[in-house]
Design an enzyme around this catalytic site. Structure first.
Site, PDB file in Angstrom:
ATOM      1  N   GLY A 295       0.862  -1.179   0.000  1.00  0.00           N
ATOM      2  CA  GLY A 295       0.000   0.000   0.000  1.00  0.00           C
ATOM      3  C   GLY A 295       0.894   1.223   0.000  1.00  0.00           C
ATOM      4  O   GLY A 295       1.881   1.271   0.742  1.00  0.00           O
TER       5      GLY A 295
ATOM      6  N   GLU B 211      -4.697   6.533  -2.800  1.00  0.00           N
ATOM      7  CA  GLU B 211      -5.304   5.206  -2.666  1.00  0.00           C
ATOM      8  C   GLU B 211      -6.355   5.178  -1.562  1.00  0.00           C
ATOM      9  O   GLU B 211      -6.770   4.114  -1.126  1.00  0.00           O
ATOM     10  CB  GLU B 211      -4.225   4.152  -2.420  1.00  0.00           C
ATOM     11  CG  GLU B 211      -3.388   3.856  -3.658  1.00  0.00           C
ATOM     12  CD  GLU B 211      -2.354   2.771  -3.448  1.00  0.00           C
ATOM     13  OE1 GLU B 211      -1.777   2.328  -4.442  1.00  0.00           O
ATOM     14  OE2 GLU B 211      -2.106   2.365  -2.290  1.00  0.00           O
TER      15      GLU B 211
ATOM     16  N   THR C 118      10.321  12.346 -10.601  1.00  0.00           N
ATOM     17  CA  THR C 118      11.214  11.219 -10.857  1.00  0.00           C
ATOM     18  C   THR C 118      11.025  10.726 -12.290  1.00  0.00           C
ATOM     19  O   THR C 118       9.906  10.662 -12.790  1.00  0.00           O
ATOM     20  CB  THR C 118      10.958  10.076  -9.865  1.00  0.00           C
ATOM     21  OG1 THR C 118       9.595   9.636  -9.987  1.00  0.00           O
ATOM     22  CG2 THR C 118      11.200  10.534  -8.430  1.00  0.00           C
ATOM     23  N   LEU C 119      12.133  10.350 -12.912  1.00  0.00           N
ATOM     24  CA  LEU C 119      12.119   9.916 -14.315  1.00  0.00           C
ATOM     25  C   LEU C 119      12.648   8.500 -14.463  1.00  0.00           C
ATOM     26  O   LEU C 119      13.305   8.161 -15.448  1.00  0.00           O
ATOM     27  CB  LEU C 119      12.959  10.882 -15.164  1.00  0.00           C
ATOM     28  CG  LEU C 119      12.585  12.365 -15.100  1.00  0.00           C
ATOM     29  CD1 LEU C 119      13.580  13.192 -15.899  1.00  0.00           C
ATOM     30  CD2 LEU C 119      11.167  12.601 -15.603  1.00  0.00           C
TER      31      LEU C 119
ATOM     32  N   ASP D 262      13.407  -5.749  -8.355  1.00  0.00           N
ATOM     33  CA  ASP D 262      11.982  -5.443  -8.195  1.00  0.00           C
ATOM     34  C   ASP D 262      11.842  -3.944  -7.958  1.00  0.00           C
ATOM     35  O   ASP D 262      12.389  -3.414  -6.990  1.00  0.00           O
ATOM     36  CB  ASP D 262      11.424  -6.245  -7.018  1.00  0.00           C
ATOM     37  CG  ASP D 262       9.932  -6.050  -6.790  1.00  0.00           C
ATOM     38  OD1 ASP D 262       9.309  -5.279  -7.538  1.00  0.00           O
ATOM     39  OD2 ASP D 262       9.394  -6.674  -5.857  1.00  0.00           O
TER      40      ASP D 262
ATOM     41  N   ASP E  99       8.180   4.900  -3.471  1.00  0.00           N
ATOM     42  CA  ASP E  99       7.824   5.174  -2.077  1.00  0.00           C
ATOM     43  C   ASP E  99       9.071   5.335  -1.210  1.00  0.00           C
ATOM     44  O   ASP E  99       9.087   6.138  -0.273  1.00  0.00           O
ATOM     45  CB  ASP E  99       6.927   4.063  -1.538  1.00  0.00           C
ATOM     46  CG  ASP E  99       5.597   3.991  -2.282  1.00  0.00           C
ATOM     47  OD1 ASP E  99       5.114   5.051  -2.715  1.00  0.00           O
ATOM     48  OD2 ASP E  99       5.060   2.880  -2.438  1.00  0.00           O
TER      49      ASP E  99
ATOM     50  N   SER F  26      12.073  -4.414   1.680  1.00  0.00           N
ATOM     51  CA  SER F  26      13.257  -4.223   0.836  1.00  0.00           C
ATOM     52  C   SER F  26      13.917  -2.863   1.065  1.00  0.00           C
ATOM     53  O   SER F  26      15.016  -2.612   0.573  1.00  0.00           O
ATOM     54  CB  SER F  26      12.870  -4.345  -0.642  1.00  0.00           C
ATOM     55  OG  SER F  26      12.099  -3.233  -1.061  1.00  0.00           O
TER      56      SER F  26
END
Length: 333
Positions: free
Chosen positions: A38, A149, A248-249, A277, A283, A322
Site C-alpha cells: 500500500g 489510494e 522522478t524519471l 523489483d 515510495d 526491501s
C-alpha cells in the site's frame, strides 16, 4: 510533532514471471510471494526506516485495515519500522486492502498492479476526527503525506490548509485523479513521476500546450519534462511556504525545483544497479526525501539521499521489507 502519513495499507500478492499471459492463456510463472504494501504503508515504512536515529520526531500512520490476518501483519510491519500505529483502525466485516502485483523479471523487474481497496475505503475523516488526530496548540512544524489510494484525500488537505497553517502538505498523486487548478495550489511539496506530471498538465492546461509537449517529448525527453516541471512550479505550487516540485524519471534520474532555487535542476539516476523489483522504489524515494527535508537538509542533499535509498530498494524483492535503513544509505553514500 513529526511526520504523519495518511493513506492506504495493502497486503501485496506478488507473482514473478518471465512475461505476462495473453488473453485466454495460462502461463507458468516463476514463483509467488506475499509482502506488506500500500502506498501509504510503504511511505510510512520508508520514513520510519530512513529517519536519522538521533532525531526525536515521531512518524505516524493514519489508515485502516480489516480484522484479519493480513491487517495484523501490516500493523506489525509498521511497528517494526518505528511507525506509530495508534490511528490505524481495525474494521469488522471488511477485508484488508490487497494488491495483486505482476512482476516481469525479463523486463527489468517492471510491475503491473491491481488494487482492491477493502478497509482503505473507510479512511475518511470528519472535522471532529481530524481535530483528534491533529490537536490544537501544537506549534511545531509537521509534514502530512498523502497519496490517492484512499477515497478523498483532498477534503483532508483542505481542512489542514484551513486549520493547521503551520503544517506542510506533501502530495504524491498516485494513482492520478484530476483536481481543479486551485486545489493543486494547496500543496507545498509535490512529488510525481513523469506520467503523473504529464497527467497534471493535461488536466489543468489547454490542449494546444499539451499536444505540443507530447509531440516534442519523443525527440527531447529531458528538455520537455523540464518544461513540465517548470509549469507545475510556476503555475500551481503554493510558494508562500516551501514550494517544491520533484519529478522522478525512472532510470533517467530526477528533476526538481523550489522557492529557494526556481531553476529546474537534474540529478542522473545511479547507474549499473542490478534491478530485482521496482515495486517500492518510488515510495522509498519519497520517504527519504521527506525525512531529509524535515531534518533540515537542503533539497539537493535530500534528492541525492533519496536516489541512493531507492537504488538500494530495487536490488531486493518486495516493498517495505526491501527498503534500507538510514545507516545503510549512509554507508553507501
Amino acid at each position: 510533532m513529526g511526520i504523519t502519513v495518511i493513506g492506504s495499507l495493502n497486503y501485496d500478492l506478488d507473482t514473478f514471471t518471465d512475461r505476462l499471459p495473453n488473453a485466454g492463456e495460462t502461463f507458468r510463472a516463476n514463483h509467488f510471494e506475499t509482502h506488506a504494501g500500500g502506498k501509504g504503508l510503504n511511505q510510512a515504512a520508508a520514513i520510519g526506516k530512513l529517519k536519522n536515529p538521533s532525531s526525536r520526531y515521531s512518524v505516524r500512520m493514519i489508515g485502516n485495515v480489516g480484522n484479519d490476518t493480513f491487517g495484523k501483519q501490516l500493523k506489525d510491519t509498521l511497528s517494526d519500522c518505528g511507525v506509530d500505529i495508534t490511528h490505524v483502525g481495525t474494521y469488522e466485516g471488511i477485508n484488508t486492502g490487497t494488491a495483486t502485483i505482476l512482476i516481469e523479471e525479463k523486463a527489468g523487474g517492471q510491475n503491473r498492479i491491481l488494487i482492491v481497496e477493502g478497509a482503505n475505503s473507510k479512511t475518511i475523516y470528519d472535522p471532529k476526527q481530524l481535530c483528534e488526530i491533529f490537536p490544537e496548540g501544537k506549534e511545531e512544524e509537521e509534514y502530512v503525506v498523502f497519496q490517492h489510494e484512499i477515497p478523498d484525500p483532498l477534503s483532508i488537505i483542505k481542512w489542514i490548509h484551513a486549520n493547521r497553517p503551520n503544517f506542510q502538505i506533501v502530495y504524491n498523486p498516485s494513482p492520478f485523479k484530476a483536481m481543479p487548478k486551485k486545489d493543486w495550489e494547496l500543496v507545498d511539496l509535490l512529488v510525481v513521476n513523469e506520467i503523473e506530471g504529464l497527467q497534471i498538465v493535461e488536466s489543468v492546461f489547454d490542449n494546444e500546450l499539451v499536444e505540443e509537449i507530447r509531440e516534442k517529448i519523443k525527440d527531447d525527453f529531458l528538455g520537455e519534462y523540464r518544461k513540465i516541471c517548470e509549469l507545475l512550479y510556476e503555475k500551481l505550487m503554493n510558494r508562500k511556504k516551501r514550494g517544491i516540485v520533484v519529478m522522478t524519471l525512472g532510470s533517467r534520474g530526477v528533476l526538481f525545483c523550489s522557492h529557494e532555487s526556481p531553476e529546474v535542476q537534474f540529478l542522473p539516476a545511479i547507474q549499473n544497479v542490478s534491478v530485482v523489483d521496482t515495486t517500492g522504489a518510488g515510495d522509498t524515494f519519497l520517504g527519504g526525501l521527506v525525512t531529509q527535508l524535515y531534518q533540515g537538509e537542503t533539497l539537493s542533499t535530500a534528492i541525492k539521499f533519496s536516489t541512493l535509498a531507492s537504488s538500494l530498494t530495487i536490488q531486493r524483492k518486495g516493498a517495505a521489507e526491501s527498503m534500507p535503513l538510514y545507516k545503510d544509505v549512509q554507508k553507501d553514500a
